[in-house]
Every structure is written in structure tokens, then in C-alpha cells.
Design a protein around this motif. Structure first.
Motif, PDB file in Angstrom:
ATOM      1  N   MET A 240       0.825  -1.201   0.000  1.00 27.08           N
ATOM      2  CA  MET A 240       0.000   0.000   0.000  1.00 27.08           C
ATOM      3  C   MET A 240       0.865   1.260   0.000  1.00 27.08           C
ATOM      4  N   THR A 241       1.575   1.477  -1.088  1.00 31.54           N
ATOM      5  CA  THR A 241       2.399   2.680  -1.202  1.00 31.54           C
ATOM      6  C   THR A 241       1.518   3.878  -1.529  1.00 31.54           C
ATOM      7  N   ARG A 242       1.991   5.068  -1.170  1.00 31.24           N
ATOM      8  CA  ARG A 242       1.213   6.273  -1.453  1.00 31.24           C
ATOM      9  C   ARG A 242       1.129   6.502  -2.960  1.00 31.24           C
ATOM     10  N   PHE A 243       0.034   7.046  -3.375  1.00 31.19           N
ATOM     11  CA  PHE A 243      -0.171   7.287  -4.792  1.00 31.19           C
ATOM     12  C   PHE A 243       0.630   8.516  -5.240  1.00 31.19           C
ATOM     13  N   SER A 244       1.177   8.418  -6.423  1.00 26.07           N
ATOM     14  CA  SER A 244       2.012   9.488  -6.953  1.00 26.07           C
ATOM     15  C   SER A 244       1.156  10.656  -7.434  1.00 26.07           C
ATOM     16  N   GLU A 245       1.808  11.780  -7.691  1.00 22.64           N
ATOM     17  CA  GLU A 245       1.115  12.937  -8.250  1.00 22.64           C
ATOM     18  C   GLU A 245       0.449  12.560  -9.570  1.00 22.64           C
ATOM     19  N   LYS A 246       1.150  11.778 -10.380  1.00 24.84           N
ATOM     20  CA  LYS A 246       0.611  11.343 -11.667  1.00 24.84           C
ATOM     21  C   LYS A 246      -0.650  10.511 -11.465  1.00 24.84           C
ATOM     22  N   ASN A 247      -0.618   9.590 -10.488  1.00 21.50           N
ATOM     23  CA  ASN A 247      -1.791   8.764 -10.189  1.00 21.50           C
ATOM     24  C   ASN A 247      -2.988   9.635  -9.819  1.00 21.50           C
ATOM     25  N   LEU A 248      -2.771  10.561  -8.889  1.00 22.11           N
ATOM     26  CA  LEU A 248      -3.870  11.376  -8.386  1.00 22.11           C
ATOM     27  C   LEU A 248      -4.416  12.303  -9.463  1.00 22.11           C
ATOM     28  N   ARG A 249      -3.553  12.845 -10.304  1.00 18.14           N
ATOM     29  CA  ARG A 249      -4.010  13.724 -11.385  1.00 18.14           C
ATOM     30  C   ARG A 249      -4.824  12.959 -12.427  1.00 18.14           C
ATOM     31  N   SER A 250      -4.619  11.651 -12.487  1.00 17.74           N
ATOM     32  CA  SER A 250      -5.363  10.840 -13.456  1.00 17.74           C
ATOM     33  C   SER A 250      -6.810  10.631 -13.037  1.00 17.74           C
ATOM     34  N   LEU A 251      -7.151  10.990 -11.799  1.00 22.46           N
ATOM     35  CA  LEU A 251      -8.516  10.834 -11.300  1.00 22.46           C
ATOM     36  C   LEU A 251      -9.374  11.986 -11.817  1.00 22.46           C
ATOM     37  N   LYS A 252      -9.917  11.826 -12.993  1.00 21.88           N
ATOM     38  CA  LYS A 252     -10.756  12.865 -13.590  1.00 21.88           C
ATOM     39  C   LYS A 252     -12.201  12.796 -13.103  1.00 21.88           C
ATOM     40  N   ILE A 253     -12.536  11.717 -12.426  1.00 16.11           N
ATOM     41  CA  ILE A 253     -13.889  11.517 -11.915  1.00 16.11           C
ATOM     42  C   ILE A 253     -14.098  12.328 -10.638  1.00 16.11           C
ATOM     43  N   PRO A 254     -15.355  12.571 -10.232  1.00 13.05           N
ATOM     44  CA  PRO A 254     -15.610  13.217  -8.938  1.00 13.05           C
ATOM     45  C   PRO A 254     -15.125  12.338  -7.784  1.00 13.05           C
ATOM     46  N   VAL A 255     -14.422  12.967  -6.834  1.00 11.08           N
ATOM     47  CA  VAL A 255     -13.872  12.257  -5.677  1.00 11.08           C
ATOM     48  C   VAL A 255     -14.280  13.007  -4.406  1.00 11.08           C
ATOM     49  N   MET A 256     -14.680  12.273  -3.387  1.00 10.84           N
ATOM     50  CA  MET A 256     -14.954  12.875  -2.082  1.00 10.84           C
ATOM     51  C   MET A 256     -14.113  12.178  -1.023  1.00 10.84           C
ATOM     52  N   VAL A 257     -13.482  12.982  -0.156  1.00  7.31           N
ATOM     53  CA  VAL A 257     -12.646  12.459   0.918  1.00  7.31           C
ATOM     54  C   VAL A 257     -13.159  12.995   2.246  1.00  7.31           C
ATOM     55  N   LEU A 258     -13.499  12.096   3.164  1.00  2.00           N
ATOM     56  CA  LEU A 258     -13.991  12.478   4.486  1.00  2.00           C
ATOM     57  C   LEU A 258     -13.098  11.863   5.562  1.00  2.00           C
ATOM     58  N   ILE A 259     -12.824  12.634   6.605  1.00  2.00           N
ATOM     59  CA  ILE A 259     -12.090  12.118   7.762  1.00  2.00           C
ATOM     60  C   ILE A 259     -12.790  12.574   9.040  1.00  2.00           C
ATOM     61  N   GLY A 260     -12.507  11.909  10.147  1.00  2.00           N
ATOM     62  CA  GLY A 260     -13.062  12.321  11.421  1.00  2.00           C
ATOM     63  C   GLY A 260     -12.149  13.311  12.130  1.00  2.00           C
ATOM     64  N   ASP A 261     -12.712  14.177  12.948  1.00  8.98           N
ATOM     65  CA  ASP A 261     -11.885  15.146  13.664  1.00  8.98           C
ATOM     66  C   ASP A 261     -11.060  14.494  14.773  1.00  8.98           C
ATOM     67  N   GLN A 262     -11.399  13.238  15.111  1.00  5.32           N
ATOM     68  CA  GLN A 262     -10.617  12.483  16.093  1.00  5.32           C
ATOM     69  C   GLN A 262      -9.941  11.276  15.445  1.00  5.32           C
ATOM     70  N   ASP A 263      -9.713  11.382  14.150  1.00  3.44           N
ATOM     71  CA  ASP A 263      -9.119  10.298  13.365  1.00  3.44           C
ATOM     72  C   ASP A 263      -7.669  10.059  13.783  1.00  3.44           C
ATOM     73  N   ILE A 264      -7.285   8.805  13.966  1.00  2.00           N
ATOM     74  CA  ILE A 264      -5.905   8.488  14.347  1.00  2.00           C
ATOM     75  C   ILE A 264      -5.049   8.104  13.145  1.00  2.00           C
ATOM     76  N   VAL A 265      -5.663   8.033  11.964  1.00  2.00           N
ATOM     77  CA  VAL A 265      -4.923   7.679  10.753  1.00  2.00           C
ATOM     78  C   VAL A 265      -4.643   8.907   9.889  1.00  2.00           C
ATOM     79  N   ASN A 266      -5.632   9.760   9.695  1.00  2.00           N
ATOM     80  CA  ASN A 266      -5.492  10.941   8.849  1.00  2.00           C
ATOM     81  C   ASN A 266      -5.852  12.218   9.595  1.00  2.00           C
ATOM     82  N   ASP A 267      -5.270  13.329   9.165  1.00  2.00           N
ATOM     83  CA  ASP A 267      -5.715  14.634   9.629  1.00  2.00           C
ATOM     84  C   ASP A 267      -5.920  15.542   8.417  1.00  2.00           C
ATOM     85  N   GLU A 268      -6.236  16.801   8.647  1.00  2.00           N
ATOM     86  CA  GLU A 268      -6.591  17.712   7.560  1.00  2.00           C
ATOM     87  C   GLU A 268      -5.446  17.984   6.594  1.00  2.00           C
TER      88      GLU A 268
END
Length: 312
Positions: A240-268
Motif C-alpha cells: 500500500m504505497t502512497r499514490f504518486s502525483e501522476k496517479n492522483l491527477r489521473s482521477l478525472k472523476i468526482p472524488v470525495m474524501v472524508l475524515i473524522g476530527d478524532q481520526d488516528i490515521v489521517n488529519d486535515e
């Protein structure tokens, strides 16, 4: 990076010591223990407050267990669960998700659940083929993906592949997709639960991953406990390597990302990368939610997901 390497090293040691015997079921070597887990899985599945059917689909890499609900004419929504949580984890969400969409929840074959892999390891490419064979089996078009944690990473992987049929992508605190681990100490409570399964370690685990642990149904808690206690899961975290800039730019579809304010994996901080590289992305922090945000704040998550799916 150092924290991530430490976590991965511990996971390798952990999965290596849980069972050295190779059997036809690589996740549950003991038939008795698997039976206990399946009984618990079925009890949790009773929390799904909608009519559903369970179907097994034969793929090149094993048997895929798929739980299906919603109108047959609805656009497909594929649910990717978090590590060892199985498809039953969507019990607070599936009723709303399936009102207008055809929902397919798929158990990952090398984790606790009802899917069964025919080999001890799957590469990212093989896992992608596994899911695409399921999509082809049901003749899916205009596919919407919803993934939480490790499932969010897998959904993103499928969406960045060329010539896919993905229409929209919804990520609920996706692991390793935009960044590393926010709070390694609390994340390691999962490893402690695996090594020393007990009521105490289970309680600590849910306090770490959820903002409302006392409100989580005991049936699901028991199922997840048995998954950690008896299962020899292989979530492929090293792949599970992080996606590259090229990978993320290839996402032309609508994307939604949600995290919790007490999330221990991700922050803002992950939103900076998401908005910088993904052309069409929406982000939000869910108040009073941990990493289990789809359970902690199910009503809010349900509203946001359904609204996003229904947008033109």
C-alpha cells in the motif's frame, strides 16, 4: 516514514507468527475457529435493516463473497471495508446507500470474512483482477466506489487504473492514500489486540479507533474480536504505497474524501494534497468522529455519501 516502517515490521512479525501451516483457508486454519467467526458474522449481518442476498462469485483468485441489496435498476455502489471489519461493518449505512443504488459489499479474500483466496498472497494487480472479475460477472457499468481505511486505498487503486468503469470515488479516512499514520501509538492498539486478545485490549482498540465506542453494537465488536483472535489476515500493507502525483491527477472523476476530527490515521493535512492534485475533489472533516467515522457518525456520513452519489 520511520513510524510507518516500524508498524510494517511489527505486522510482518505478527502475521508470520500467527500460523506457519499452509491450509486451504489461509485466514482461518482452524475449522472450529472459523465456524465460530462465521456464526458471529451472521449475527452481525442481522443488523442490516434491508432485504439482501449473499452470492459467491468464482474468480481467478478465489471465491468472492458478495452481499447485495437495493433496486436492480440502480447504479452499482461497491463497498470496500476496513481491515478485518468485513462487509458487515456497513450495517449503519447500507439502508440509506441502497435506497436508489444497487449495493455490493465484497469481503476481501485475505482477511476475515466469507471470501476465500486460492493462494496465500495477492499482488495489487491480482487483487485488481479479482475485483474486476466480480464487476464483469454482474455486468456493471458506471461503478461508484466507497472505501474506508484500507478499503479506501484499494478503491483508489482501482480508480487510477486505465480503462476502468469507475464513475465516482468516495474515500472515508483512506489509509496510506495521501499520507502516513497520524497517531502511531493508538493505531498499534490493533496489534496489541491481535497479540493479546482480551476484553481489555478490545476496549482499548475501540477507544482508539472510535469516538463513540460505547455506542457500537456488541455483535460487531464480538465479530471483530474473533477476527483478530482467530484470523491470520494478510492485508498487504507493504504493497500500500502512497499514490504518486501522476496517479492522483489521473482521477478525472468526482472524488470525495472524508475524515473524522478524532481520526488516528489521517488529519486535515491530507486535504492539501487532495486539492492540489485531484481535479474534481470535495473534502470535509466530520465532527465527533474517529477512524470508524461511518459508524461513529453514520447519519452524517449517509447524507453526505448519498448526496454525492446523486449529484450530476
Amino acid at each position: 516514514m520511520r513510524n510507518l516502517l516500524l508498524l510494517l515490521t511489527l505486522i510482518i512479525l505478527l502475521t508470520g507468527c500467527s500460523s506457519s501451516k499452509i491450509t486451504l483457508d489461509y485466514v482461518f486454519p482452524s475449522k472450529k475457529e472459523k465456524s465460530q467467526y462465521i456464526d458471529s458474522y451472521n449475527l452481525t449481518l442481522k443488523l442490516w435493516d434491508v432485504p439482501f442476498e449473499e452470492i459467491d462469485v468464482l474468480t481467478s483468485y478465489g471465491l468472492a463473497h458478495v452481499i447485495i441489496c437495493g433496486p436492480k435498476t440502480g447504479e452499482p455502489v461497491i463497498l470496500f471495508h476496513g481491515t478485518d471489519a468485513s462487509s458487515t461493518m456497513w450495517f449503519p449505512n447500507v439502508k440509506e446507500f441502497s435506497k436508489e443504488h444497487r449495493v455490493y459489499a465484497i469481503d476481501f479474500p485475505l482477511e476475515a470474512g466469507k471470501s476465500v483466496a486460492n493462494r496465500i498472497k495477492l499482488t495489487n494487480k491480482e487483487t485488481g483482477i479479482f475485483y474486476n472479475e466480480i464487476f464483469d460477472h454482474f455486468q456493471m457499468e458506471n461503478i461508484n466506489l466507497v472505501g474506508v481505511s484500507r478499503g479506501g486505498w484499494m478503491a483508489t487503486y482501482l480508480a487510477v487504473q486505465p480503462d476502468n468503469k469507475i464513475k465516482k470515488l468516495i474515500l472515508l479516512s483512506p489509509a496510506q492514500t495521501f499520507g502516513g499514520i497520524q497517531n502511531l501509538g493508538k493505531v498499534l492498539s490493533g496489534l496489541v489486540l491481535k497479540l493479546y486478545p482480551s476484553e481489555k485490549s478490545l476496549t482499548k482498540f475501540f477507544k482508539s479507533f472510535s469516538s463513540e465506542p460505547d455506542k457500537i453494537d456488541s455483535l460487531f465488536k464480538n465479530q471483530l474480536f474473533l477476527a483478530y483472535k482467530y484470523g491470520n489476515s494478510k492485508p498487504r500493507l507493504l504493497d500500500m504505497t502512497r499514490f504518486s502525483e501522476k496517479n492522483l491527477r489521473s482521477l478525472k472523476i468526482p472524488v470525495m474524501v472524508l475524515i473524522g476530527d478524532q481520526d488516528i490515521v489521517n488529519d486535515e493535512k491530507i486535504f492539501v494534497k487532495a486539492h492540489k492534485f485531484i481535479p474534481n475533489v470535495e473534502t470535509a472533516v466530520i465532527k465527533d468522529a474517529g477512524h470508524f467515522l461511518s459508524i461513529d457518525q453514520s447519519e452524517i456520513i449517509n447524507i453526505k455519501v448519498v448526496e454525492f452519489l446523486n449529484k450530476n
